[in-house]
Design a protein around this motif. Structure first.
Motif, PDB file in Angstrom:
ATOM      1  N   SER A   1      13.426  -1.866   8.271  1.00 45.68           N
ATOM      2  CA  SER A   1      12.527  -0.851   8.802  1.00 45.68           C
ATOM      3  C   SER A   1      12.226   0.165   7.711  1.00 45.68           C
ATOM      4  CB  SER A   1      13.194  -0.147   9.997  1.00 45.68           C
ATOM      5  OG  SER A   1      12.370   0.883  10.510  1.00 45.68           O
ATOM      6  N   LEU A   2      10.929   0.432   7.492  1.00 45.79           N
ATOM      7  CA  LEU A   2      10.501   1.302   6.400  1.00 45.79           C
ATOM      8  C   LEU A   2       9.663   2.464   6.921  1.00 45.79           C
ATOM      9  CD1 LEU A   2       9.400  -1.451   3.848  1.00 45.79           C
ATOM     10  CD2 LEU A   2      11.547  -0.161   3.845  1.00 45.79           C
ATOM     11  N   ARG A   3       9.890   3.637   6.347  1.00 42.46           N
ATOM     12  CA  ARG A   3       9.075   4.814   6.641  1.00 42.46           C
ATOM     13  C   ARG A   3       7.795   4.744   5.809  1.00 42.46           C
ATOM     14  NH1 ARG A   3      12.229   8.899   9.097  1.00 42.46           N
ATOM     15  NH2 ARG A   3      14.463   8.457   9.038  1.00 42.46           N
TER      16      ARG A   3
ATOM     17  N   PRO B   1       0.793  -1.240   0.000  1.00 37.42           N
ATOM     18  CA  PRO B   1       0.000   0.000   0.000  1.00 37.42           C
ATOM     19  C   PRO B   1       0.821   1.284   0.000  1.00 37.42           C
ATOM     20  CG  PRO B   1      -0.953  -1.584   1.526  1.00 37.42           C
ATOM     21  CD  PRO B   1       0.353  -2.153   1.081  1.00 37.42           C
ATOM     22  N   GLU B   2       2.073   1.211   0.427  1.00 36.05           N
ATOM     23  CA  GLU B   2       2.926   2.399   0.471  1.00 36.05           C
ATOM     24  C   GLU B   2       3.800   2.527  -0.778  1.00 36.05           C
ATOM     25  OE1 GLU B   2       3.200   4.856   2.744  1.00 36.05           O
ATOM     26  OE2 GLU B   2       1.775   4.095   4.246  1.00 36.05           O
ATOM     27  N   GLY B   3       3.629   1.588  -1.725  1.00 38.68           N
ATOM     28  CA  GLY B   3       4.373   1.667  -2.976  1.00 38.68           C
ATOM     29  C   GLY B   3       5.721   0.980  -2.970  1.00 38.68           C
ATOM     30  N   TYR B   4       6.048   0.239  -1.912  1.00 37.35           N
ATOM     31  CA  TYR B   4       7.306  -0.512  -1.885  1.00 37.35           C
ATOM     32  C   TYR B   4       7.182  -1.747  -2.778  1.00 37.35           C
ATOM     33  CZ  TYR B   4       8.896   2.463   1.900  1.00 37.35           C
ATOM     34  OH  TYR B   4       9.289   3.560   2.641  1.00 37.35           O
TER      35      TYR B   4
ATOM     36  N   SER C   1       5.835   8.393   9.066  1.00 36.81           N
ATOM     37  CA  SER C   1       6.753   9.493   8.782  1.00 36.81           C
ATOM     38  C   SER C   1       6.239  10.308   7.606  1.00 36.81           C
ATOM     39  CB  SER C   1       8.150   8.927   8.453  1.00 36.81           C
ATOM     40  OG  SER C   1       9.020   9.927   7.980  1.00 36.81           O
ATOM     41  N   GLU C   2       6.666  11.541   7.538  1.00 33.97           N
ATOM     42  CA  GLU C   2       6.343  12.366   6.375  1.00 33.97           C
ATOM     43  C   GLU C   2       7.211  11.998   5.183  1.00 33.97           C
ATOM     44  OE1 GLU C   2       6.710  16.431   7.508  1.00 33.97           O
ATOM     45  OE2 GLU C   2       5.015  16.383   8.919  1.00 33.97           O
ATOM     46  N   LYS C   3       8.307  11.302   5.443  1.00 33.54           N
ATOM     47  CA  LYS C   3       9.205  10.871   4.381  1.00 33.54           C
ATOM     48  C   LYS C   3       8.896   9.426   3.987  1.00 33.54           C
ATOM     49  CE  LYS C   3      13.054  13.638   6.202  1.00 33.54           C
ATOM     50  NZ  LYS C   3      14.454  13.562   6.699  1.00 33.54           N
ATOM     51  N   LYS C   4       9.300   9.054   2.776  1.00 32.42           N
ATOM     52  CA  LYS C   4       9.221   7.673   2.335  1.00 32.42           C
ATOM     53  C   LYS C   4      10.634   7.151   2.144  1.00 32.42           C
ATOM     54  CE  LYS C   4       7.597   4.562  -1.294  1.00 32.42           C
ATOM     55  NZ  LYS C   4       6.942   4.426  -2.619  1.00 32.42           N
ATOM     56  N   GLY C   5      10.847   5.900   2.439  1.00 32.55           N
ATOM     57  CA  GLY C   5      12.155   5.295   2.248  1.00 32.55           C
ATOM     58  C   GLY C   5      12.522   4.409   3.415  1.00 32.55           C
ATOM     59  N   MET C   6      13.643   3.757   3.291  1.00 32.86           N
ATOM     60  CA  MET C   6      14.103   2.874   4.350  1.00 32.86           C
ATOM     61  C   MET C   6      14.548   3.674   5.568  1.00 32.86           C
ATOM     62  SD  MET C   6      17.144   0.013   4.228  1.00 32.86           S
ATOM     63  CE  MET C   6      18.471   1.173   4.585  1.00 32.86           C
ATOM     64  N   HIS C   7      14.124   3.220   6.740  1.00 30.08           N
ATOM     65  CA  HIS C   7      14.652   3.782   7.984  1.00 30.08           C
ATOM     66  C   HIS C   7      15.992   3.127   8.289  1.00 30.08           C
ATOM     67  CE1 HIS C   7      15.052   4.424  12.373  1.00 30.08           C
ATOM     68  NE2 HIS C   7      14.484   5.579  12.096  1.00 30.08           N
ATOM     69  N   HIS C   8      16.026   1.777   8.316  1.00 33.23           N
ATOM     70  CA  HIS C   8      17.297   1.077   8.461  1.00 33.23           C
ATOM     71  C   HIS C   8      17.160  -0.376   8.037  1.00 33.23           C
ATOM     72  CE1 HIS C   8      15.407   0.173  12.453  1.00 33.23           C
ATOM     73  NE2 HIS C   8      16.034  -0.990  12.312  1.00 33.23           N
TER      74      HIS C   8
ATOM     75  N   LYS D   1      21.583  12.190  17.771  1.00 38.39           N
ATOM     76  CA  LYS D   1      20.744  12.525  16.641  1.00 38.39           C
ATOM     77  C   LYS D   1      19.507  11.658  16.727  1.00 38.39           C
ATOM     78  CE  LYS D   1      24.513  13.690  13.453  1.00 38.39           C
ATOM     79  NZ  LYS D   1      25.133  13.369  12.138  1.00 38.39           N
ATOM     80  N   ALA D   2      18.356  12.257  16.437  1.00 40.28           N
ATOM     81  CA  ALA D   2      17.114  11.519  16.515  1.00 40.28           C
ATOM     82  C   ALA D   2      17.074  10.461  15.423  1.00 40.28           C
ATOM     83  CB  ALA D   2      15.918  12.455  16.355  1.00 40.28           C
ATOM     84  N   LEU D   3      16.730   9.226  15.798  1.00 40.55           N
ATOM     85  CA  LEU D   3      16.582   8.147  14.831  1.00 40.55           C
ATOM     86  C   LEU D   3      15.136   7.934  14.434  1.00 40.55           C
ATOM     87  CD1 LEU D   3      19.082   5.441  16.118  1.00 40.55           C
ATOM     88  CD2 LEU D   3      19.402   7.102  14.300  1.00 40.55           C
ATOM     89  N   VAL D   4      14.214   8.542  15.177  1.00 38.40           N
ATOM     90  CA  VAL D   4      12.785   8.402  14.850  1.00 38.40           C
ATOM     91  C   VAL D   4      12.154   9.784  14.852  1.00 38.40           C
ATOM     92  CG1 VAL D   4      12.598   6.083  15.735  1.00 38.40           C
ATOM     93  CG2 VAL D   4      12.165   7.969  17.266  1.00 38.40           C
TER      94      VAL D   4
END
Length: 293
Positions: free
Chosen positions: A141-143, A108-111, A186-193, A290-293
């Motif tokens: 982990s995915l945003r 659903p998120e396009g991954y 998240s407001e961003k899309k992409g891999m978190h880690h 640094k914030a990771l989340v």
């Protein structure tokens, strides 16, 4: 029915292919197993034909994710089964070296997700004597825009929700690992880690010295998380993908709905639950610079 049981591979776009190849070979310690006609390079962590794929691109970041499944159904019947959940699939044959057939779809998120039943074994030895040399890819982990909707989708195809951080970070598994996937609103899309499993704490500590001597510096850790209880630390690969190295993660006993007890658990039995952010990120009180989340 199908049983998805393994996170098999992750494919990355790579702007600087040579630099990324060097990182996954010489730093991570994976073995280059193949290259295809498109210039993509395949790496194995042990016996699979591949677990990491690097594809030349003018972009960076995650491209595709592969999960292995078992089923008595043919690939066409599996595709029909997925249609019950309004999943539009494409069947591909020999699209990747070592994978004779696979089913591709967008979540659903396009991954881009690929399901495969079999993969050939690598002809080259997987474990090296130099580098991080993890056991395996542990989790991804995915945003996403909405973690709750994403968790609900993956539950439909057999994943189990194991924990939450409040209502924005959902953990899921398809085997006995505490999590194979997690989703971060998240407001961003992409891999978190992406996370690589270490053999034990001694292996992790030795690796941290190896990283320092090779110019790789930690962003955070090591410390023990709450959800999953894994001892973890983080650094970046050459193109800014966040890499977690972890050990000691919880083992999920699905049949009992609990995690295998450990002395450091505060709950007995430890069951899937909702954690607060403050109690979950570091049980040892290690602050995030640094914030990771």
């Amino acid at each position: 029915m199908i049983n998805i049981f393994k996170l098999g591979y992750v494919e990355f776009n790579a702007k600087n292919l040579e630099e990324m190849k060097n990182y996954y070979s010489e730093i991570v310690g994976f073995t280059e197993s193949d290259q295809d006609e498109n210039g993509s390079v395949y790496f194995t962590s042990s016996t699979d034909h591949h677990n990491i794929v690097l594809s030349p691109s003018n972009q960076t970041g995650i491209k595709k994710v592969g999960f292995q499944y078992e089923s008595d159904l043919s690939i066409n019947e599996v595709a029909d089964y997925l249609k019950r959940f309004d999943i539009k699939t494409t069947i591909q044959f020999d699209a990747k070296p070592g994978v004779p057939e696979l089913i591709q779809f967008e979540d659903p998120e396009g991954y881009q997700i690929e399901l495969y039943q079999s993969m050939s074994m690598t002809k080259k030895p997987g474990y090296k004597s130099k580098g991080i040399v993890p056991n395996k890819i542990g989790h991804l982990s995915l945003r996403v825009k909405d973690a709750k909707k994403q968790v609900a989708f993956y539950e439909k195809i057999g994943f189990v929700n194991t924990d939450w951080i409040e209502d924005y970070f959902g953990f899921m598994t398809c085997n006995r690992d505490h999590h194979v996937l997690n989703f971060f609103t998240s407001e961003k899309k992409g891999m978190h880690h992406i996370a690589f499993e270490m053999r034990n704490y001694a292996h992790l500590v030795d690796t941290l010295d190896f990283l320092r001597l090779n110019g790789k510096h930690l962003e955070w850790g090591p410390s023990r998380h709450g959800a999953g209880h894994n001892i973890a630390c983080y650094h970046y690969d050459p193109e800014g993908n966040l890499i977690e190295l972890f050990t000691d993660a919880d083992v999920f006993i699905k049949e009992l709905g609990i995690f295998d007890p450990r002395p450091w658990h505060q709950d007995f039995p430890q069951k899937p639950k909702v954690w607060s952010t403050d109690e979950c990120l570091s049980l040892w009180g290690v602050d995030f610079e640094k914030a990771l989340v």
